[in-house]
Design an enzyme around this catalytic site. Sequence first.
Site, PDB file in Angstrom:
ATOM      1  N   ASP A  51       0.815  -1.220   0.000  1.00  0.00           N
ATOM      2  CA  ASP A  51       0.000   0.000   0.000  1.00  0.00           C
ATOM      3  C   ASP A  51       0.850   1.272   0.000  1.00  0.00           C
ATOM      4  OD1 ASP A  51      -2.409  -1.406  -0.019  1.00  0.00           O
ATOM      5  OD2 ASP A  51      -2.449  -1.566   2.160  1.00  0.00           O
ATOM      6  N   GLU A  52       2.070   1.186  -0.549  1.00  0.00           N
ATOM      7  CA  GLU A  52       2.957   2.353  -0.593  1.00  0.00           C
ATOM      8  C   GLU A  52       3.333   2.742  -2.013  1.00  0.00           C
ATOM      9  OE1 GLU A  52       3.923   4.222   1.866  1.00  0.00           O
ATOM     10  OE2 GLU A  52       3.118   3.051   3.541  1.00  0.00           O
TER      11      GLU A  52
END
Length: 287
Positions: free
Chosen positions: A231-232
């Site tokens: 999720d980066e």
Amino acid sequence: MMSSVLLLSCPDQQGVVAATAAAIAAHGANIIHAEQYVKADVGDDGSVFFQRLVFDLVRPGTSPESFLDAFAPVATRFDMTVDLRDLSTPTPTAIMCSKQPHCLYDLLTRWRSGELPMDLRVVISNHDDHRNIAEHMGVPFVHLPVTKETKPDQEAQVLATLEEHGVDLVVMARYMQILSDDFIGRFPMRIINIHHSFLPAFVGANPYRQAHERGVKLIGATAHYATAELDEGPIISQDTQHVTHRETVAQLTAAGRDVETNVLARAVRAHLEHRVATHGNKTIVYN
């Protein structure tokens, strides 16, 4: 006549725009849209120039391949990274989903209506819930269940399915499984994920219930490219919606789903139309 999109980046320097336009004209092409951006980096890299050009190859016998050959001296001169796409060829795409249907149904509808210029090859899911809707829409549905013990084998089957269908873009439409680094490495900047913008504040199950308990006043969603850092990855699209103390958990969830579907569709469309350039962990999304 063939329309193409040229995405390029290079160190910012004098003469880039003129040389690029001249090379396109010399190849018998007509520029119909151009947009550029200069990222003023702080550090050793200096400023970086980005440009997106849409042009028609109007000269008989021209092709994207012949254009790249002719453009190579300009690319070398300015140390360019170049990506050329043919707009007439839709991107071979797969949708991956789990039990939540909203993003899948929205993408299927937009695809069937012609809103999303993708060649949708297959829907893959670790649950069998949405087979009927996929097949009703005319898309092959592949059910590949997974457990903690079978995850490596299941992921290998997913990769084999993507290869079988010649997929170039993977859209995670609320696919609730973490992909391995090896999987993501097979599709660099070609896996789009969607999640609620509460992360990392409300991780785990029932994020909207957690948000309700905290009395949040703003909900939203983020679509990004999947990378090895969970999720980066580079963000493609985001949106928010104001809420109040009056919303129930069910109302927050419904509002959140609306935002998620719109944000994911915008991100997918931007990728399909070749409007997204990446630089490190940042995206440049052209209009």
